[in-house]
Every structure is written in C-alpha cells, then in structure tokens.
Write a protein that holds these residues in place. Sequence first.
Motif, mmCIF file in Angstrom:
data_model
loop_
_atom_site.group_PDB
_atom_site.id
_atom_site.type_symbol
_atom_site.label_atom_id
_atom_site.label_comp_id
_atom_site.label_asym_id
_atom_site.label_seq_id
_atom_site.Cartn_x
_atom_site.Cartn_y
_atom_site.Cartn_z
ATOM 1 N N THR A 130 -2.137 -6.977 6.661
ATOM 2 C CA THR A 130 -1.599 -6.715 5.331
ATOM 3 C C THR A 130 -2.459 -5.694 4.601
ATOM 4 O O THR A 130 -1.936 -4.743 4.005
ATOM 5 C CB THR A 130 -1.506 -8.025 4.518
ATOM 6 O OG1 THR A 130 -0.677 -8.945 5.212
ATOM 7 C CG2 THR A 130 -0.947 -7.771 3.123
ATOM 8 N N LEU B 195 3.099 -5.904 -0.868
ATOM 9 C CA LEU B 195 2.327 -7.137 -0.735
ATOM 10 C C LEU B 195 3.254 -8.348 -0.715
ATOM 11 O O LEU B 195 3.140 -9.217 0.149
ATOM 12 C CB LEU B 195 1.300 -7.267 -1.866
ATOM 13 C CG LEU B 195 0.481 -8.562 -1.882
ATOM 14 C CD1 LEU B 195 -0.330 -8.721 -0.590
ATOM 15 C CD2 LEU B 195 -0.419 -8.597 -3.108
ATOM 16 N N PHE B 196 4.178 -8.385 -1.657
ATOM 17 C CA PHE B 196 5.126 -9.502 -1.720
ATOM 18 C C PHE B 196 5.960 -9.576 -0.441
ATOM 19 O O PHE B 196 6.105 -10.641 0.168
ATOM 20 C CB PHE B 196 6.013 -9.343 -2.956
ATOM 21 C CG PHE B 196 7.087 -10.385 -3.087
ATOM 22 C CD1 PHE B 196 6.836 -11.727 -2.844
ATOM 23 C CD2 PHE B 196 8.363 -10.023 -3.483
ATOM 24 C CE1 PHE B 196 7.842 -12.686 -2.982
ATOM 25 C CE2 PHE B 196 9.366 -10.968 -3.631
ATOM 26 C CZ PHE B 196 9.100 -12.302 -3.367
ATOM 27 N N LYS C 268 3.837 -10.758 2.669
ATOM 28 C CA LYS C 268 3.547 -12.199 2.646
ATOM 29 C C LYS C 268 4.819 -13.001 2.889
ATOM 30 O O LYS C 268 4.814 -13.980 3.633
ATOM 31 C CB LYS C 268 2.903 -12.600 1.318
ATOM 32 C CG LYS C 268 1.571 -11.934 1.038
ATOM 33 C CD LYS C 268 0.471 -12.448 1.937
ATOM 34 C CE LYS C 268 -0.841 -11.778 1.587
ATOM 35 N NZ LYS C 268 -1.998 -12.535 1.962
ATOM 36 N N HIS D 256 2.286 -13.682 -3.792
ATOM 37 C CA HIS D 256 1.484 -13.357 -2.611
ATOM 38 C C HIS D 256 0.533 -14.471 -2.196
ATOM 39 O O HIS D 256 0.064 -14.489 -1.060
ATOM 40 C CB HIS D 256 0.718 -12.039 -2.783
ATOM 41 C CG HIS D 256 -0.195 -11.999 -3.966
ATOM 42 N ND1 HIS D 256 -1.410 -12.623 -3.988
ATOM 43 C CD2 HIS D 256 -0.058 -11.390 -5.163
ATOM 44 C CE1 HIS D 256 -1.989 -12.400 -5.149
ATOM 45 N NE2 HIS D 256 -1.187 -11.662 -5.892
#
Length: 193
Positions: A65, A90-91, A94, A163
């Motif tokens: 990530t 990021l969202f 995850k 996240h």
Amino acid sequence: MPPETLTPERILEATEEVLRRYGPAKATVVDVARALGVSHGSVYRHFRTKAALREAVTERWLNRTSEQLSAIVAAEGPAPERLDRWLTALFEAKRHKAGDDPELFATYMALIGESGGVVDRHVTDLEAQLATIIEAGVTEGAFRTPSPRTSARAVFNATGRFHDPCYAPEWSRPTITDDFEAVRELVLRGLTG
C-alpha cells in the motif's frame, strides 16, 4: 535444472501462501520450509525466529500500500488533486485487501496485533506522505496550514474510518462511498480555507 536460490522474497511469498492455507494459529516455519522444498534451518538462516518471519511478511503486506501511494506523492500535478487521489487510493487499497481475500486479511489482522512496530512504521510513513503533499500545497498557495505535519496527522486520523482495518466490516456498506466522499471533500475544503 538447479534449484531456485532461496531468497527472503521467496520465503515471504511462500509464507503468505502458508498463512492463507493454514491461518496464523496453525502455520509453522516447517510448513513454509516444506512449501519451498528446503529444511526449516534454511528458512531460519534468513529469518532468525518465527516472529521475525511473521513480522517481515506483515511489513511486506503493508508496504504494498505504501509503495502504491508513494507514486501518487511523487506524481506531477496540483497538490489538492494528488491529495484527493492519495486518500481515494488508500481507501480503495484497504477495502480491496479486506474484500478480495477476507481469509488472508483476517490472517494479517492477527499478525498486525503481534507486530506493533511494523504498524507504527507504516502509519509514520503514510503520515509523512500526507505531509509531503500538504507541504507542496502550501508552497503552491493551495493549502493553508501553519504545520503541514500536524495537518497530515489530523487528515490521517479524520479519515481513519476508511483505512483503519478495525473499520473493515463497515467498508462493504452501501453508503460507505458516499460517506468517504463527504469526509474527503470536507478535508480538502478545510485545507484550502
């Protein structure tokens, strides 16, 4: 054909597969060695303990990530657009980790509980990436903040629901994308005002 050289990367790949198959409670170094066709002593030459191996595989998982996001930090373009892309990426990263392979995600959640230092370094790295984008925004005149580092920590904390793995059960809710977009918009407006 000579056997493939045993490298830390090969060991980590095999460890991930063993964890996926057996879970963290049952996976052993012997299982990893068996999957590689080597003795467990060969694995221990690269990772001194089972805990070190588990920490390394957790760090590798988290770094995927971080590496994806660092490309956004380094990209050209206005800081507000990069921040928008970074938060979205990021969202999505995850959410995909949790949804695409729930067994492996659960395994990593157990390992993360054992690897506090790895998680702390991951969070520090993500906050530093945010700070870099926010500093660029200040330089461009797009963001206003007396402390980009403090603002980065605040943005990271404000978006935690999207996240932080403890919120993973919420990520499949039908309204989660709308919730994320509302928070992301609020964060971006707050930095420009």
